[in-house]
Design an enzyme around this catalytic site. Structure first.
Site, PDB file in Angstrom:
ATOM      1  N   GLY A  61      -4.898   3.982   9.829  1.00  8.38           N
ATOM      2  CA  GLY A  61      -5.249   2.964   8.839  1.00  8.38           C
ATOM      3  C   GLY A  61      -5.908   1.799   9.553  1.00  8.38           C
ATOM      4  NE  ARG A 349      -0.253  -9.860  -4.344  1.00  7.58           N
ATOM      5  CZ  ARG A 349      -0.915  -9.094  -3.508  1.00  7.58           C
ATOM      6  NH1 ARG A 349      -0.262  -8.420  -2.587  1.00  7.58           N
ATOM      7  NH2 ARG A 349      -2.210  -8.997  -3.586  1.00  7.58           N
ATOM      8  CG  HIS A 420       1.417  -3.900  -3.862  1.00  6.03           C
ATOM      9  ND1 HIS A 420       0.436  -2.956  -3.977  1.00  6.03           N
ATOM     10  CD2 HIS A 420       0.852  -4.957  -3.238  1.00  6.03           C
ATOM     11  CE1 HIS A 420      -0.679  -3.441  -3.438  1.00  6.03           C
ATOM     12  NE2 HIS A 420      -0.447  -4.636  -2.979  1.00  6.03           N
TER      13      HIS A 420
HETATM   14  C1  LIG Z   1      -3.319  -0.320  -4.160  1.00  2.68           C
HETATM   15  C2  LIG Z   1      -3.202  -1.293  -3.015  1.00  2.68           C
HETATM   16  C3  LIG Z   1      -4.069  -2.369  -2.935  1.00  2.68           C
HETATM   17  C4  LIG Z   1      -3.985  -3.271  -1.871  1.00  2.68           C
HETATM   18  N1  LIG Z   1      -4.856  -4.320  -1.829  1.00  2.68           N
HETATM   19  C5  LIG Z   1      -4.794  -5.172  -0.776  1.00  2.68           C
HETATM   20  C6  LIG Z   1      -5.729  -6.252  -0.665  1.00  2.68           C
HETATM   21  O1  LIG Z   1      -6.594  -6.433  -1.514  1.00  2.68           O
HETATM   22  N2  LIG Z   1      -5.652  -7.065   0.408  1.00  2.68           N
HETATM   23  C7  LIG Z   1      -4.703  -6.887   1.369  1.00  2.68           C
HETATM   24  O2  LIG Z   1      -4.692  -7.642   2.324  1.00  2.68           O
HETATM   25  N3  LIG Z   1      -3.815  -5.864   1.295  1.00  2.68           N
HETATM   26  C8  LIG Z   1      -3.837  -5.017   0.259  1.00  2.68           C
HETATM   27  N4  LIG Z   1      -2.935  -3.979   0.185  1.00  2.68           N
HETATM   28  C9  LIG Z   1      -2.004  -3.751   1.298  1.00  2.68           C
HETATM   29  C10 LIG Z   1      -2.722  -3.065   2.462  1.00  2.68           C
HETATM   30  O3  LIG Z   1      -3.664  -2.157   1.974  1.00  2.68           O
HETATM   31  C11 LIG Z   1      -1.786  -2.306   3.384  1.00  2.68           C
HETATM   32  O4  LIG Z   1      -0.671  -3.063   3.681  1.00  2.68           O
HETATM   33  C12 LIG Z   1      -2.485  -1.991   4.694  1.00  2.68           C
HETATM   34  O5  LIG Z   1      -3.715  -1.373   4.454  1.00  2.68           O
HETATM   35  C13 LIG Z   1      -1.633  -1.127   5.574  1.00  2.68           C
HETATM   36  O6  LIG Z   1      -2.397  -0.720   6.690  1.00  2.68           O
HETATM   37  P1  LIG Z   1      -1.746   0.040   7.899  1.00  2.68           P
HETATM   38  O7  LIG Z   1      -2.808   0.273   8.879  1.00  2.68           O
HETATM   39  O8  LIG Z   1      -0.540  -0.680   8.350  1.00  2.68           O
HETATM   40  O9  LIG Z   1      -1.203   1.421   7.299  1.00  2.68           O
HETATM   41  P2  LIG Z   1      -1.906   2.573   6.421  1.00  2.68           P
HETATM   42  O10 LIG Z   1      -3.278   2.271   6.051  1.00  2.68           O
HETATM   43  O11 LIG Z   1      -0.913   2.914   5.369  1.00  2.68           O
HETATM   44  O12 LIG Z   1      -2.013   3.778   7.430  1.00  2.68           O
HETATM   45  C14 LIG Z   1      -0.926   4.540   7.821  1.00  2.68           C
HETATM   46  C15 LIG Z   1      -1.423   5.615   8.743  1.00  2.68           C
HETATM   47  O13 LIG Z   1      -0.304   6.236   9.346  1.00  2.68           O
HETATM   48  C16 LIG Z   1      -0.403   7.628   9.226  1.00  2.68           C
HETATM   49  N5  LIG Z   1       0.961   8.138   9.172  1.00  2.68           N
HETATM   50  C17 LIG Z   1       2.007   7.687   8.433  1.00  2.68           C
HETATM   51  N6  LIG Z   1       3.109   8.383   8.712  1.00  2.68           N
HETATM   52  C18 LIG Z   1       2.771   9.289   9.646  1.00  2.68           C
HETATM   53  C19 LIG Z   1       3.475  10.291  10.340  1.00  2.68           C
HETATM   54  N7  LIG Z   1       4.768  10.487  10.164  1.00  2.68           N
HETATM   55  N8  LIG Z   1       2.788  11.045  11.228  1.00  2.68           N
HETATM   56  C20 LIG Z   1       1.455  10.847  11.443  1.00  2.68           C
HETATM   57  N9  LIG Z   1       0.755   9.901  10.828  1.00  2.68           N
HETATM   58  C21 LIG Z   1       1.404   9.138   9.939  1.00  2.68           C
HETATM   59  C22 LIG Z   1      -1.223   7.885   8.005  1.00  2.68           C
HETATM   60  O14 LIG Z   1      -1.846   9.134   8.122  1.00  2.68           O
HETATM   61  C23 LIG Z   1      -2.209   6.731   8.081  1.00  2.68           C
HETATM   62  O15 LIG Z   1      -3.272   7.099   8.911  1.00  2.68           O
HETATM   63  C24 LIG Z   1      -3.003  -3.087  -0.882  1.00  2.68           C
HETATM   64  C25 LIG Z   1      -2.140  -2.004  -0.967  1.00  2.68           C
HETATM   65  C26 LIG Z   1      -2.208  -1.128  -2.042  1.00  2.68           C
HETATM   66  C27 LIG Z   1      -1.209  -0.030  -2.142  1.00  2.68           C
END
Ligand SMILES: Cc1cc2nc3c(=O)[nH]c(=O)nc-3n(C[C@H](O)[C@H](O)[C@H](O)COP(=O)(O)OP(=O)(O)OC[C@H]3O[C@@H](n4cnc5c(N)ncnc54)[C@H](O)[C@@H]3O)c2cc1C
Ligand code: SF4
Ligand code: FES
Lengths: 656, 252
Positions: A61, A349, A420
């Site tokens: 992500g 929120r 969320h």
């Molecule tokens: C609908 C929605 C709208 C949003 N809008 C906003 C916004 O407008 N602005 C904002 O700031 N935030 C927003 N958020 C929050 C934000 O999108 C997330 O908090 C953020 O993108 C999380 O990023 P991350 O890189 O931490 O994890 P993620 O993008 O969730 O990535 C997780 C990664 O880990 C991998 N993974 C997970 N478990 C495993 C495992 N066991 N083994 C191997 N791989 C695994 C997945 O494959 C993925 O690649 C929103 C969230 C949602 C749900």
């Protein structure tokens, strides 16, 4: 297994610790200088030596993708993993509204300090000052980086970048790309990652699920994975491991998260010694499409940006069933504008969600089951015209219509809060390192920056700050400090972890019970939403703590997982995740029970003001709860990291 | 309502698949297409049969994971809609629906409705990026970008990489997908230095992966849930021609 946890007493730091293992390692000095000073003081790895270090990054992500790409650019040997078929599909892709940055391009009084202050206040004074300041500081670099990569942010006719406002802020500091900001930012990170894959510095393992962490001599030295296509369970060793595996909202079954989002990686790390911080801090987003029936598999968010132009209301009279157009203006209650005049529809929120619940509890909710409130654009359409509204929110309106079959240009949207985001996560210090040395955690998976409530557009900012800027610096320092031996696959700890994962997987397949995985997940979700959702009580939580262990017992005796372990088996994948969610659910309820105050997204009915606002208790609860695993969630031990506020005065959070 | 679904079942890449008929009762018009499959899967599990495998994640039309051919149409044929956003209200009681995986040489079936779209990732790796290393970026507002170019770049950048364009194309061509990326980056000032090598390398990779050639039929764009326009293929062709003439050198 014993874990070496030598208390590291850091004389430079001003924070006091209830527990020595929770040394946040915050650099000394004025808050504005901490990060630059720390960067200077950290050890570096010589560029020529970097390829000798292997770093595992789980998650692609924003946090993981950005970290893997940057570490690859720096010359480390990176192994990246995700469960989707492509790194580009990580859940970050779904973020709609935008990303904050203290650019002050609007000249409306924004600054790093203001973003820092808003975030601390938005988090209800339950986040670490130093981390949040660094986040605000790095926010400006993120926008530069993304534009350089080709992220097509919205622009004005002048050609300069456009901004909008988000909840909890009185300045316009949110950068956006129509309603698809997360998608565009993630594609930017994915492109950089792809470039490193082509360059050979990053090896990408898609459709691969991490199922355990390998800990050797108290340090994280690798992971165990299952290839989701062949079923092969494998070990990978490394010098350091980064988890960027996202949040755990799906513990509630229904949430706005992608179906695959899970806690497994974080939970397995927790079971190997990483403390889990503030598990009960969850964010319930006020503007989601209401549930339509028992078949519901997930909930869809309508971006908070809609509240820039939409007005939230319900009828004044309970039980008023008239169509919205037939309810005259003076019989409508624009309750957010009424209760929070200075922020109005842009109240944060947690506050907006609770207010929606309150009016629905009073019998004034709208739509089937009375679980909904109106989000009305008719004033904005009158003022600006339908085309202007279409240009701003067209894709969101279309999405609403596709899902509900109703046209929001004609009649108001119906919305209801939904789970969320999870502010809780693995505990990390200032370097984003967990209580297992060598195990770093970034993005939503850590607990670090949002306290008890996250402001809109701040998760994308945090994920990218962690991934592009923080982790690549702090990991270098960890590696350069050294002090550990080389290990390979033959190490007994590797074999032990491999065996454990293999056995557990087989066990799930062997139960051969009568109930599907989904039925357990839904039941868990109901318990969590009922007792650990928008408002919580001692009584309810105590009851949940009786129900969840019973559910766990039933799960391990009666779950039905068909098929084999040597092939693509989606039921098996889900079963492993649900098993972990059940354990996490128990810890969340314990954490919520222990925190007998209301703060941010955590509302304890016992702790509220006479007019129903959250009542914080700084004397007793101004700390981060960090739970240590002791064999079972019911035995987990609570450690506390006291929070000290040197720059911002603890104040009642008011948006009136 | 009651629906009959004919689903492609295939144990793995090596075995042959076949269509199997199932009845699904109690389908609500508010269900999404994938929720209907969820309900069917719960029925199958209760009877002791393995659930149908299909890719999905966000269920909001943005991750590009989902995608099946429904009654011969990629994503079901509803304009600008992914499979996960298709709702059962567009079917009626008694309908018989056929559900198959994407069919293309470059997208081999893994199981049931799940295919391997790794070829798309390899096309991006061949050049679908801007080489801007972390930390090297100038201030974001130092290069204004005309709103028109930024908006057009955004239109192209909306591609979710679902593969419907390939599935819909009689030649199984990946031209629309590749054109979307080439256009997204080529329309921005930041994308200029690598513009020529990008298009050459991405098109070469597309050919290596075994995608068919483009004969301007247009089915791709009609099936595309993000309505990526055919004009982007025109852009790619122009870039390709220009790049070929100069051998990829950006100095004309
Ligand atoms: C609908 C929605 C709208 C949003 N809008 C906003 C916004 O407008 N602005 C904002 O700031 N935030 C927003 N958020 C929050 C934000 O999108 C997330 O908090 C953020 O993108 C999380 O990023 P991350 O890189 O931490 O994890 P993620 O993008 O969730 O990535 C997780 C990664 O880990 C991998 N993974 C997970 N478990 C495993 C495992 N066991 N083994 C191997 N791989 C695994 C997945 O494959 C993925 O690649 C929103 C969230 C949602 C749900
Ligand atoms: S061009 Fe359209 S159909 Fe093709 S992959 Fe992209 S979004 Fe899907
Ligand atoms: S599941 Fe993400 S686009 Fe359909």
């Amino acid at each position: 297994m014993t874990i070496e946890t030598k208390p590291q007493v850091d004389s430079r730091s001003s924070v006091t610790y209830t527990d020595a293992r929770l040394n946040a390692n915050i650099p000394a000095g004025p808050i504005e200088q901490k990060w630059s000073k720390h960067k200077f003081e950290m050890k570096l790895v010589n560029p020529a030596n970097r390829r000798k270090y292997t770093i595992i990054v789980v998650g692609t992500g924003l946090a993981g993708g950005a970290a893997a790409a940057t570490l690859g650019e720096m010359g480390y040997n990176v192994q990246a993993f995700c469960y989707q078929d492509s790194a580009r599909r990580a859940h970050s892709i779904a973020a709609q509204g935008g990303i904050n940055a203290a650019k002050n391009y609007r000249n409306d009084g924004d600054s790093v300090y203001r973003l820092f202050y808003d975030t601390i206040k938005g988090g209800d004074f339950r986040a670490r000052e130093a981390n949040v300041y660094r986040l605000a500081e790095l926010s400006v670099n993120i926008i530069d980086q993304c534009v350089a990569q080709g992220v097509p942010f919205a622009r004005e006719y002048s050609g300069y970048l456009d901004n909008r406002s988000f909840g909890g802020a009185q300045v316009a500091r949110t950068f956006y790309a129509r309603g698809q900001t997360g998608q565009q930012l993630l594609i930017g990170a994915y492109q950089s990652l792809s470039r490193q894959v082509a360059a050979g510095t990053v090896k990408l393992n898609e459709r691969t699920e991490m199922l355990d962490v390998i800990v050797i001599d108290g340090r994280a030295r690798g992971i165990i994975t299952r290839d989701m296509v062949t079923g092969k369970i494998e070990s990978h060793v490394a010098d350091a491991v980064i988890l960027a595996t996202g949040g755990y909202s799906n513990v509630f079954y229904l949430s706005t998260n992608a179906k695959g989002c899970n806690v497994t990686a974080a939970w397995r790390a927790h079971k190997r010694g990483a403390f889990f911080a503030n598990p009960c801090y969850t964010q319930i987003h006020p503007t989601c499409i209401p549930v339509s029936g028992d078949h519901q598999s997930k909930l869809t968010l309508m971006s908070e940006s809609l509240r820039n132009d939409g007005r939230v209301w319900v009828p004044k009279q309970a039980g008023d069933n008239r169509a919205p157009e037939q309810i005259p203006e003076d019989e409508r209650d624009y309750y957010l504008e009424r209760r929070y005049p200075s922020y109005g529809n842009l109240a944060p929120r947690d506050i907006s969600s609770r207010a929606a619940k309150q009016v629905c509890d009073e019998g004034r909710g709208v739509g089937p089951g009375g679980l909904g409130v109106y989000l009305d654009f008719s004033d904005a359409i009158k003022r600006l015209g339908e085309n202007a509204i279409r240009a701003r929110y067209g894709n969101l309106f279309d999405m609403y219509e596709r899902i509900t079959g109703e046209n929001p240009y004609k009649s108001p949207m119906r919305i209801y809060p939904a789970v969320h985001y999870t502010m809780g996560g693995l505990w990390v210090d200032y370097n984003l390192m967990s209580t297992i040395p060598g195990l770093f955690v970034g993005g939503e998976a850590n607990f670090s920056d949002h306290g008890a409530n996250r402001l809109g557009a701040s998760a994308l900012m945090q994920g990218l700050a962690d991934g592009y800027f923080v982790l690549p610096s702090t990991i270098g320092n960890y590696l350069a400090t050294g002090g550990y031996d080389k290990v390979d696959q033959s190490h007994p700890a590797v074999q032990e972890a491999l065996n454990e994962v293999t056995q557990r997987t087989q066990k799930l397949l062997d139960i051969n019970g009568t109930r599907s995985v989904d039925s357990f997940h839904r039941e868990l979700g109901n318990i969590m939403w009922e007792y650990c959702g928008m408002s919580r009580t001692k009584e309810g939580l105590t009851h949940a703590l009786k129900l969840i262990p019973e559910l766990r017992e039933q799960f391990w005796n009666d779950v039905r997982v068909l098929g084999s372990g040597n092939e693509l088996n989606q039921e098996l994948e889900k079963a492993g995740r649900v098993a972990d969610f059940i354990e996490l659910g128990e810890l969340m309820c314990r954490d919520a029970l222990e925190r007998a105050e209301s703060c941010g997204g955590h509302f304890r009915e016992e702790s509220q003001t006479p007019d129903g606002e959250a009542l914080r208790n700084d004397d007793e609860y101004c700390y981060v709860s960090a739970w240590e695993h002791m064999g079972d969630p019911s035995q987990a031990v609570l450690h506390k990291e006291n929070l000290e506020f040197e720059n911002v005065k603890l104040a009642t959070r008011s948006y009136k | 309502m009651k629906i009959t679904v004919n689903v492609w079942r295939q144990k793995n890449a090596k075995t042959k698949g076949t269509i199997v008929k199932y009845n699904v009762d109690h389908v609500s018009p508010d269900m999404s297409f994938l929720e209907m499959l969820d309900v069917l899967n719960q029925q199958l599990i209760a009877r002791g049969e393995e659930a149908i495998a299909f890719d999905h994640d966000c269920r909001e039309g943005i991750c590009g994971s989902c995608g099946v051919v429904i009654n011969g149409y990629a994503h079901g044929g509803q304009q600008a809609t992914t499979t996960c956003q298709l709702h059962m209200r567009s079917f009626k009681d008694g309908d018989e629906i056929t559900v198959e995986p994407w069919r293309a040489k470059a997208f081999p079936v893994i199981k049931d409705l799940v295919v391997d779209r790794g070829a798309f990732d390899r096309i991006i790796r061949a050049g679908g990026f801007i080489s801007a290393g972390t930390g090297s970026a100038p201030d974001a507002n130092s290069t204004p970008v005309a709103k028109e170019s930024a908006d057009l770049a955004f239109d192209a950048a909306q591609c979710i990489g679902c593969g419907a364009c390939v599935a819909a194309c009689p030649n199984a061509s990946a031209m629309l997908f590749t054109a979307a990326k080439v256009s997204h980056l080529g329309l921005l000032p930041q994308g200029q230095p690598e513009r020529k090598t990008r298009v050459l390398n991405m098109v070469a990779q597309m050919d290596t992966e075994g995608f068919g050639g483009c004969t301007n039929i247009g089915e791709c764009s009609a099936a595309c849930p993000k309505e990526i326009g055919l004009h982007f293929i025109g852009r790619l062709n122009r870039d390709l021609l220009g790049a070929s003439l100069t051998g990829g050198s950006s100095v004309d």
